[in-house]
Design a protein around this motif. Structure first.
Motif, short mmCIF file in Angstrom:
data_model
loop_
_atom_site.label_atom_id
_atom_site.label_comp_id
_atom_site.label_asym_id
_atom_site.label_seq_id
_atom_site.Cartn_x
_atom_site.Cartn_y
_atom_site.Cartn_z
N ILE A 164 0.85 -1.20 0.00
CA ILE A 164 0.00 0.00 0.00
C ILE A 164 0.88 1.25 0.00
CG2 ILE A 164 -1.62 1.38 1.38
CD1 ILE A 164 -3.02 -1.17 2.19
N ARG A 165 1.90 1.24 0.85
CA ARG A 165 2.81 2.38 0.92
C ARG A 165 3.43 2.68 -0.43
NH1 ARG A 165 5.09 4.02 5.76
NH2 ARG A 165 7.11 4.25 4.74
N SER A 166 3.80 1.63 -1.16
CA SER A 166 4.49 1.82 -2.44
C SER A 166 3.59 2.46 -3.50
CB SER A 166 5.02 0.48 -2.95
OG SER A 166 3.94 -0.39 -3.29
N ARG A 167 2.28 2.40 -3.27
CA ARG A 167 1.34 2.97 -4.23
C ARG A 167 0.86 4.36 -3.83
NH1 ARG A 167 1.45 -2.26 -4.77
NH2 ARG A 167 0.95 -3.25 -6.78
N CYS A 168 1.44 4.89 -2.75
CA CYS A 168 1.05 6.21 -2.26
C CYS A 168 2.24 7.16 -2.32
CB CYS A 168 0.57 6.14 -0.81
SG CYS A 168 -0.90 5.13 -0.53
N GLN A 169 1.95 8.42 -2.49
CA GLN A 169 2.98 9.44 -2.32
C GLN A 169 3.05 9.77 -0.84
OE1 GLN A 169 2.74 12.85 -4.90
NE2 GLN A 169 4.06 14.09 -3.61
N LEU A 170 4.22 9.56 -0.26
CA LEU A 170 4.39 9.72 1.20
C LEU A 170 4.66 11.18 1.54
CD1 LEU A 170 4.75 8.55 4.06
CD2 LEU A 170 7.16 8.15 3.49
N LEU A 171 3.89 11.69 2.49
CA LEU A 171 4.11 13.03 3.03
C LEU A 171 4.35 12.90 4.53
CD1 LEU A 171 1.37 15.15 1.21
CD2 LEU A 171 3.77 14.95 0.63
N ALA A 172 5.55 13.24 4.98
CA ALA A 172 5.90 13.12 6.40
C ALA A 172 5.57 14.42 7.12
CB ALA A 172 7.38 12.78 6.55
N PHE A 173 4.72 14.35 8.14
CA PHE A 173 4.33 15.51 8.92
C PHE A 173 5.25 15.60 10.15
CE2 PHE A 173 0.99 15.27 6.05
CZ PHE A 173 0.13 16.35 6.17
N GLN A 174 5.99 16.70 10.24
CA GLN A 174 6.99 16.85 11.29
C GLN A 174 6.36 17.33 12.60
OE1 GLN A 174 10.08 15.81 10.67
NE2 GLN A 174 9.33 15.31 8.62
N PRO A 175 6.96 16.96 13.75
CA PRO A 175 6.49 17.51 15.03
C PRO A 175 6.53 19.04 15.00
CG PRO A 175 8.06 15.73 15.40
CD PRO A 175 8.10 16.04 13.93
N LEU A 176 5.55 19.67 15.62
CA LEU A 176 5.48 21.12 15.58
C LEU A 176 6.53 21.75 16.48
CD1 LEU A 176 1.62 21.77 15.62
CD2 LEU A 176 3.12 21.24 13.70
N ASN A 177 7.10 22.86 16.03
CA ASN A 177 8.06 23.62 16.82
C ASN A 177 7.35 24.19 18.05
OD1 ASN A 177 9.23 26.42 17.54
ND2 ASN A 177 10.88 25.44 16.39
N PRO A 178 7.94 24.07 19.26
CA PRO A 178 7.27 24.56 20.47
C PRO A 178 6.84 26.02 20.38
CG PRO A 178 9.16 23.22 21.07
CD PRO A 178 9.21 23.38 19.57
N LEU A 179 7.69 26.86 19.79
CA LEU A 179 7.32 28.28 19.67
C LEU A 179 6.13 28.44 18.75
CD1 LEU A 179 7.96 31.18 20.40
CD2 LEU A 179 9.55 31.27 18.45
N ARG A 180 6.07 27.63 17.68
CA ARG A 180 4.94 27.70 16.76
C ARG A 180 3.67 27.20 17.44
NH1 ARG A 180 2.04 30.44 13.88
NH2 ARG A 180 0.93 29.44 12.18
N VAL A 181 3.80 26.14 18.25
CA VAL A 181 2.64 25.64 19.00
C VAL A 181 2.12 26.73 19.93
CG1 VAL A 181 1.85 23.95 20.71
CG2 VAL A 181 3.39 23.23 18.88
N GLN A 182 3.05 27.41 20.60
CA GLN A 182 2.65 28.49 21.51
C GLN A 182 1.90 29.59 20.76
OE1 GLN A 182 5.85 29.95 24.01
NE2 GLN A 182 4.92 31.97 24.14
N GLU A 183 2.41 29.96 19.59
CA GLU A 183 1.75 31.00 18.79
C GLU A 183 0.36 30.57 18.35
OE1 GLU A 183 4.49 31.56 15.64
OE2 GLU A 183 5.87 32.83 16.80
N LYS A 184 0.25 29.31 17.91
CA LYS A 184 -1.05 28.80 17.46
C LYS A 184 -2.05 28.76 18.61
CE LYS A 184 -2.22 27.28 14.06
NZ LYS A 184 -2.99 27.92 12.96
N LEU A 185 -1.58 28.39 19.80
CA LEU A 185 -2.46 28.34 20.96
C LEU A 185 -2.99 29.73 21.30
CD1 LEU A 185 -0.49 25.82 23.22
CD2 LEU A 185 -2.69 25.42 22.11
N VAL A 186 -2.12 30.72 21.25
CA VAL A 186 -2.55 32.10 21.52
C VAL A 186 -3.58 32.53 20.47
CG1 VAL A 186 -1.80 34.52 21.61
CG2 VAL A 186 -0.43 32.73 22.72
N GLU A 187 -3.33 32.15 19.20
CA GLU A 187 -4.29 32.46 18.13
C GLU A 187 -5.65 31.82 18.40
OE1 GLU A 187 -2.65 31.27 14.39
OE2 GLU A 187 -0.86 32.56 14.61
N GLU A 188 -5.64 30.67 19.09
CA GLU A 188 -6.88 29.96 19.40
C GLU A 188 -7.55 30.49 20.67
OE1 GLU A 188 -8.48 27.62 17.73
OE2 GLU A 188 -7.05 27.41 16.09
#
Length: 328
Positions: free
Chosen positions: A157-181
């Motif tokens: 199944i993996r070989s038939r898909c284009q793999l997109l790896a989602f990286q862990p979020l940067n802590p500072l970016r998480v903090q900014e997103k939380l404030v936005e929320e």
């Protein structure tokens, strides 16, 4: 509502790859979104579906206001199909039903999209049935498989898909997103230090139990500073009743560790690194009570307590011993 500009801030590589597929008119028939919970996989899949169906998009950017975009947001688009676990797994019958749906012409276009959430939870029979589906792709069909555990997906199944790896979020970016929320600055600092999972952080922010964790940590510190002889009493009558499960106790110890890290930051004048920004008076007092060396030793003691909890040592005994160590 997410835009590609916002998604590029969260997952720059994955977002750019999908945007390029629109620019080059090379949309793959199957994608595997692989990454931890809270890294934006579901949001990206919704945005990608909008870009596929929106008739008013500019480049890859959907208009977010047309009938197609609104129906995708509400989960009612007739040519977008979601598959999620029923109970503990995704079953063969769910994939069979999907295949049957795809034998019909699209209700409003020839394009069809399906999204499989927690794809690693497919049974063996479901995986084999999906594989046959992927082996005969229609150019008008796009699949998105969302998973936290890519290696458990069948290699075929993996070989038939284009793999997109989602990286862990940067802590500072998480903090900014939380404030936005709408999360307060002080809570955003604390939550982003405990997890880089945005979804988990938002859930913790709404959890009254977690709000009391912060209070209990501050109260414990005040007891250790001002009434050390009452430390064990506090642990048995206030601390332990709140932390009924080992996972909860681990979370409490995580917050306690952040406090002692802040004591060290206070002593070293690392203003920008301090998490408990609303507890400055308590921090000043703690910096007089614990030296840098004793605060570092306290961090070691807390880590050892966490290890013992994982080894199933009785939680009350662990916390009593830790309290005596912190009183030194």
């Amino acid at each position: 509502m997410q835009t590609w500009t916002q998604m590029k801030d969260i997952q720059p590589l994955a977002a750019q790859m999908l945007m390029n597929s629109f620019k080059k008119d090379r949309i793959s028939h199957a994608y595997l979104f692989q990454g931890n919970r809270g890294t934006g996989k579901r949001e990206m899949s919704i945005l990608f579906a909008k870009s596929i169906f929106c008739k008013n998009k500019e480049g890859a950017e959907p208009c977010q206001s047309c009938r197609d975009c609104h129906r995708i947001d509400s989960g009612n688009h007739p040519d977008l199909h979601w598959i999620e676990p029923e109970g503990q797994s995704i079953k063969k019958e769910q994939i069979l039903h999907l295949q049957k749906e795809f034998t019909y012409t699209g209700l409003e276009s020839n394009r069809k999209v399906y999204i499989i959430v927690d794809a690693e939870k497919m049974t063996v029979n479901a995986s084999n049935r999906l594989l046959k589906f992927l082996e005969e792709p229609s150019q008008q069909t796009t699949a998105m498989l969302l998973t936290e555990s890519g290696p458990t997906i069948l290699d075929t199944i993996r070989s038939r898909c284009q793999l997109l790896a989602f990286q862990p979020l940067n802590p500072l970016r998480v903090q900014e997103k939380l404030v936005e929320e709408g999360v307060s600055e002080s809570n955003a600092r604390l939550l982003s230090s405990l997890t880089n999972n945005l979804t988990e952080a938002l859930e913790m922010n709404e959890d009254e139990w977690f709000a009391n964790v912060r209070k209990l940590v501050i109260q414990l510190i005040e007891v250790l500073q001002n009434k050390p002889n009452e430390g064990l009493l506090f642990i048995n009558h206030q601390w332990m009743p709140h932390f009924k499960e080992r996972t909860q106790l681990q979370r409490g110890l995580d917050v306690l560790m952040l406090w002692f890290q802040d004591v060290i930051n206070q002593l070293l004048d690392r203003e920008e690194s301090i998490i408990f920004t609303t507890e400055r008076e308590n921090l000043n007092q703690a910096a007089m009570r614990w030296s840098r060396q004793s605060a570092a030793r306290s961090l070691t003691d807390i880590l050892e307590a966490k290890r013992k909890i994982n080894q199933n040592v009785h939680p009350n005994l662990v916390m009593e011993q830790l309290t005596l160590q912190l009183q030194r």
